[in-house]
Design a protein around this motif. Structure first.
Motif, PDB file in Angstrom:
ATOM      1  N   UNK A  61      31.375  49.545  29.032  1.00  0.00           N
ATOM      2  CA  UNK A  61      30.693  48.689  29.995  1.00  0.00           C
ATOM      3  C   UNK A  61      29.206  48.473  29.760  1.00  0.00           C
ATOM      4  N   UNK A  62      28.399  49.529  29.593  1.00  0.00           N
ATOM      5  CA  UNK A  62      26.948  49.329  29.499  1.00  0.00           C
ATOM      6  C   UNK A  62      26.480  48.419  28.369  1.00  0.00           C
ATOM      7  N   UNK A  63      26.920  48.606  27.102  1.00  0.00           N
ATOM      8  CA  UNK A  63      26.420  47.699  26.061  1.00  0.00           C
ATOM      9  C   UNK A  63      26.871  46.257  26.260  1.00  0.00           C
ATOM     10  N   UNK A  64      28.080  46.067  26.779  1.00  0.00           N
ATOM     11  CA  UNK A  64      28.553  44.707  27.045  1.00  0.00           C
ATOM     12  C   UNK A  64      27.724  44.061  28.153  1.00  0.00           C
ATOM     13  N   UNK A  65      27.459  44.818  29.226  1.00  0.00           N
ATOM     14  CA  UNK A  65      26.671  44.281  30.335  1.00  0.00           C
ATOM     15  C   UNK A  65      25.247  43.973  29.901  1.00  0.00           C
ATOM     16  N   UNK A  66      24.663  44.821  29.061  1.00  0.00           N
ATOM     17  CA  UNK A  66      23.294  44.584  28.590  1.00  0.00           C
ATOM     18  C   UNK A  66      23.214  43.300  27.777  1.00  0.00           C
ATOM     19  N   UNK A  67      24.199  43.080  26.926  1.00  0.00           N
ATOM     20  CA  UNK A  67      24.214  41.850  26.129  1.00  0.00           C
ATOM     21  C   UNK A  67      24.364  40.619  27.014  1.00  0.00           C
ATOM     22  N   UNK A  68      25.227  40.736  28.033  1.00  0.00           N
ATOM     23  CA  UNK A  68      25.437  39.603  28.934  1.00  0.00           C
ATOM     24  C   UNK A  68      24.178  39.306  29.737  1.00  0.00           C
ATOM     25  N   UNK A  69      23.454  40.335  30.135  1.00  0.00           N
ATOM     26  CA  UNK A  69      22.249  40.147  30.944  1.00  0.00           C
ATOM     27  C   UNK A  69      21.204  39.342  30.190  1.00  0.00           C
ATOM     28  N   UNK A  70      21.124  39.553  28.869  1.00  0.00           N
ATOM     29  CA  UNK A  70      20.167  38.811  28.049  1.00  0.00           C
ATOM     30  C   UNK A  70      20.491  37.317  28.059  1.00  0.00           C
ATOM     31  N   UNK A  71      21.768  36.981  28.090  1.00  0.00           N
ATOM     32  CA  UNK A  71      22.183  35.582  28.081  1.00  0.00           C
ATOM     33  C   UNK A  71      21.975  34.918  29.440  1.00  0.00           C
ATOM     34  N   UNK A  72      22.359  35.623  30.514  1.00  0.00           N
ATOM     35  CA  UNK A  72      22.197  35.104  31.880  1.00  0.00           C
ATOM     36  C   UNK A  72      22.179  36.306  32.809  1.00  0.00           C
ATOM     37  N   UNK A  73      21.098  36.452  33.576  1.00  0.00           N
ATOM     38  CA  UNK A  73      20.899  37.681  34.338  1.00  0.00           C
ATOM     39  C   UNK A  73      22.045  37.966  35.304  1.00  0.00           C
ATOM     40  N   UNK A  74      22.677  36.927  35.828  1.00  0.00           N
ATOM     41  CA  UNK A  74      23.735  37.113  36.819  1.00  0.00           C
ATOM     42  C   UNK A  74      25.095  37.415  36.197  1.00  0.00           C
ATOM     43  N   UNK A  75      25.234  37.173  34.892  1.00  0.00           N
ATOM     44  CA  UNK A  75      26.559  37.210  34.276  1.00  0.00           C
ATOM     45  C   UNK A  75      27.234  38.580  34.298  1.00  0.00           C
ATOM     46  N   UNK A  76      26.544  39.716  34.060  1.00  0.00           N
ATOM     47  CA  UNK A  76      27.277  40.984  34.108  1.00  0.00           C
ATOM     48  C   UNK A  76      27.786  41.317  35.506  1.00  0.00           C
ATOM     49  N   UNK A  77      27.051  40.920  36.535  1.00  0.00           N
ATOM     50  CA  UNK A  77      27.474  41.185  37.908  1.00  0.00           C
ATOM     51  C   UNK A  77      28.698  40.351  38.269  1.00  0.00           C
ATOM     52  N   UNK A  78      28.619  39.062  37.976  1.00  0.00           N
ATOM     53  CA  UNK A  78      29.732  38.174  38.284  1.00  0.00           C
ATOM     54  C   UNK A  78      30.947  38.526  37.425  1.00  0.00           C
ATOM     55  N   UNK A  79      30.717  38.860  36.162  1.00  0.00           N
ATOM     56  CA  UNK A  79      31.836  39.251  35.292  1.00  0.00           C
ATOM     57  C   UNK A  79      32.509  40.513  35.824  1.00  0.00           C
ATOM     58  N   UNK A  80      31.715  41.457  36.332  1.00  0.00           N
ATOM     59  CA  UNK A  80      32.292  42.664  36.922  1.00  0.00           C
ATOM     60  C   UNK A  80      33.173  42.335  38.112  1.00  0.00           C
ATOM     61  N   UNK A  81      32.717  41.406  38.950  1.00  0.00           N
ATOM     62  CA  UNK A  81      33.524  40.993  40.101  1.00  0.00           C
ATOM     63  C   UNK A  81      34.829  40.342  39.649  1.00  0.00           C
ATOM     64  N   UNK A  82      34.748  39.489  38.621  1.00  0.00           N
ATOM     65  CA  UNK A  82      35.939  38.814  38.121  1.00  0.00           C
ATOM     66  C   UNK A  82      36.927  39.823  37.538  1.00  0.00           C
ATOM     67  N   UNK A  83      36.423  40.837  36.851  1.00  0.00           N
ATOM     68  CA  UNK A  83      37.302  41.863  36.284  1.00  0.00           C
ATOM     69  C   UNK A  83      38.091  42.598  37.366  1.00  0.00           C
ATOM     70  N   UNK A  84      37.506  42.737  38.544  1.00  0.00           N
ATOM     71  CA  UNK A  84      38.171  43.474  39.615  1.00  0.00           C
ATOM     72  C   UNK A  84      39.252  42.666  40.324  1.00  0.00           C
ATOM     73  N   UNK A  85      39.260  41.351  40.147  1.00  0.00           N
ATOM     74  CA  UNK A  85      40.254  40.512  40.830  1.00  0.00           C
ATOM     75  C   UNK A  85      41.684  40.915  40.469  1.00  0.00           C
ATOM     76  N   UNK A  86      42.036  41.050  39.179  1.00  0.00           N
ATOM     77  CA  UNK A  86      43.415  41.466  38.876  1.00  0.00           C
ATOM     78  C   UNK A  86      43.733  42.873  39.373  1.00  0.00           C
ATOM     79  N   UNK A  87      42.735  43.766  39.428  1.00  0.00           N
ATOM     80  CA  UNK A  87      42.967  45.111  39.967  1.00  0.00           C
ATOM     81  C   UNK A  87      43.374  45.018  41.434  1.00  0.00           C
ATOM     82  N   UNK A  88      42.629  44.226  42.205  1.00  0.00           N
ATOM     83  CA  UNK A  88      42.956  44.052  43.621  1.00  0.00           C
ATOM     84  C   UNK A  88      44.330  43.400  43.777  1.00  0.00           C
ATOM     85  N   UNK A  89      44.621  42.419  42.928  1.00  0.00           N
ATOM     86  CA  UNK A  89      45.912  41.729  43.017  1.00  0.00           C
ATOM     87  C   UNK A  89      47.073  42.694  42.764  1.00  0.00           C
ATOM     88  N   UNK A  90      46.971  43.486  41.720  1.00  0.00           N
ATOM     89  CA  UNK A  90      48.044  44.428  41.391  1.00  0.00           C
ATOM     90  C   UNK A  90      48.237  45.438  42.519  1.00  0.00           C
TER      91      UNK A  90
END
Length: 457
Positions: free
Chosen positions: A412-441
């Motif tokens: 998680x950390x190196x991926x989130x750091x790379x995403x933050x450089x591209x768009x500051x909001x992207x690691x947060x929103x990506x984390x939320x999106x990753x949790x959607x299938x967990x909640x669904x299951x």
């Protein structure tokens, strides 16, 4: 344990003994995590003291999680076969040895060069991470001595011990690294003991680990349970077995995905707070302490009661949805705060401007939801793991799921750091999106395998 007769005293004593055993395990986990937390404030500065790239800060952090990932299933299985008590005691003592090695990295560098010093840091952190795999044995111990209907509350106390360790550990590390404490220690300790702002927190962490090991040996008793008689299996075999199990497969995947999402946010929150709130290290520490205190209350008190009222599946769904919502909102708290009906403020940092600015209130409100969601989801997943595993394989099951969590905290950390450089909001929103299938299951009740049920049951 009683002889099974109608002995009122014996029946009454059993719950007391169970509570005492749980308290001792929680105490051992707290001391262990307190020692881990002690070195957090000094780690980046220690690495930088050798004049190497900040990349090595990430490597030393990742080495702990990777080693924990590799060790947790093995320690869990060994605890199934050989006993919980020896695994817990040995692993926390091993952590003490690791922190002593961590303290002597500067001396190693003076003798053998910078490369050897950095290697010492990496090796000591790796050893400490392997010792940190003992959480699987601790969780299995809790499951051994706690009735199934009470396990969510008891496992929540393990989460509370984690939170308390991260609340008080860094504070103790900061005190131990202060100039006044270092100066006093130099006047008291023998000259051959290295006394710096890096070594004193490391020695303190080692002392706490040895204290936890002594408590495990002297006070902790091996629970009365049925031990696993299965043959030895490799880490890959254990994961293959877990992933082939309809009950455990969704839980292993959920642990991994949740850890990827949350660990990335843990790393990238401080840059976000500095960039958008003007927080310095002290202000960020105030917020993290706030989250830690809430986590202690949530996991130590609230989650257990909610699980009894709602059940583990429903609480996991609520927790996952709350965590996903908070991650999605977090990067936009400055904009959300700007429309809150509060007196206008400057929007400056917590310690450099008005405390009750709209953005600050929004940040602390979203932080409260994040703390609750994370605690509810993680404790509920632990409860489901315990329910799905047999009594003989509790340690192995917790080891595999905790190993999946450690792997997620490595990725998680190196991926989130790379995403933050591209768009500051992207690691947060990506984390939320990753949790959607967990909640669904979880909402579909698929974690129950053959005993499938939905949250509507």
């Amino acid at each position: 344990m009683g002889d099974g007769g109608a002995d009122g005293d014996g029946a009454a004593a059993a719950p007391t003994g169970s509570r005492r055993a749980v308290a001792v395990v929680i105490g051992v986990v707290f001391l262990d995590l307190l020692g881990f937390g002690v070195v957090i404030p000094i780690l980046p500065f220690y690495v930088r003291s050798f004049g190497v790239s900040d990349v090595f800060i990430g490597l030393t952090a990742a080495s702990y999680s990777l080693a924990q990932f590799l060790a947790a299933p093995t320690l869990g299985r060994i605890s199934d076969e050989r006993g919980r008590r020896p695994v817990i005691a040995f692993s926390v003592a091993m952590a003490g040895v690791a922190w002593i090695g961590f303290a002597f990295a500067t001396e190693v560098g003076a003798l053998a060069g910078t490369a050897a010093a950095v290697a010492t840091l990496l090796l000591s952190r790796t050893l400490a991470g392997a010792a940190g795999g003992n959480i699987s044995a601790a969780q299995a111990y809790i499951a051994d001595v706690t009735p199934r209907e009470k396990r969510a509350g008891a496992l929540g106390l393990v989460g509370a011990a984690f939170s308390l360790g991260f609340v008080f550990g860094p504070a103790l590390g900061g005190i131990a690294a202060s100039e006044q404490v270092v100066s006093t220690a130099r006047s008291v300790l023998p000259a051959f003991v290295p006394t710096t702002r890096f070594t004193l927190p490391s020695f303190l962490a080692a002392g706490l680990s040895f204290l936890a090991a002594a408590a495990a040996l002297l006070v902790l008793k091996e629970p009365d349970r049925t031990r696993s008689t299965g043959g030895r299996s490799s880490l890959i075999d254990q994961f293959r077995t877990a992933l082939a199990d309809d009950d455990l497969r969704p839980l292993v995947a959920s642990y991994f995905v949740t850890s990827v999402a949350f660990a990335g946010i843990q790393v990238m929150f401080i840059p976000f707070a500095a960039d958008f709130y003007g927080y310095d290290a002290t202000a960020a520490a105030v917020f993290l302490t706030y989250i830690g205190v809430l986590g202690t209350i949530n996991q130590g008190v609230l989650v257990g009661r909610l699980e009894q009222a709602l059940g583990a599946i429903k609480l996991a769904v609520i927790g996952g949805a709350g965590l996903a919502t908070s991650l999605a909102l977090l990067p936009f708290t400055p904009q959300i705060g700007a429309i809150l009906p509060l007196p206008p403020g400057t929007g400056e940092g917590l310690l450099t401007g008005p405390i009750l600015t709209g953005p600050t209130v929004a940040l602390f409100g979203v932080g409260a939801l994040l703390s609750f969601g994370n605690g509810a989801l993680n404790v509920s997943l632990s409860t489901l793991v315990s329910d799905r595993a047999s009594d003989e394989t509790q340690g192995a099951a917790f080891g595999v799921t905790q190993g999946a969590g450690s792997l997620g905290r490595t990725v998680g950390p190196p991926v989130a750091a790379s995403a933050y450089v591209l768009a500051y909001w992207s690691p947060f929103v990506a984390g939320a999106v990753l949790l959607v299938p967990v909640v669904y299951v979880l909402a579909r009740g698929r974690t129950l395998g053959g005993r499938a049920a939905t949250v509507d049951d």
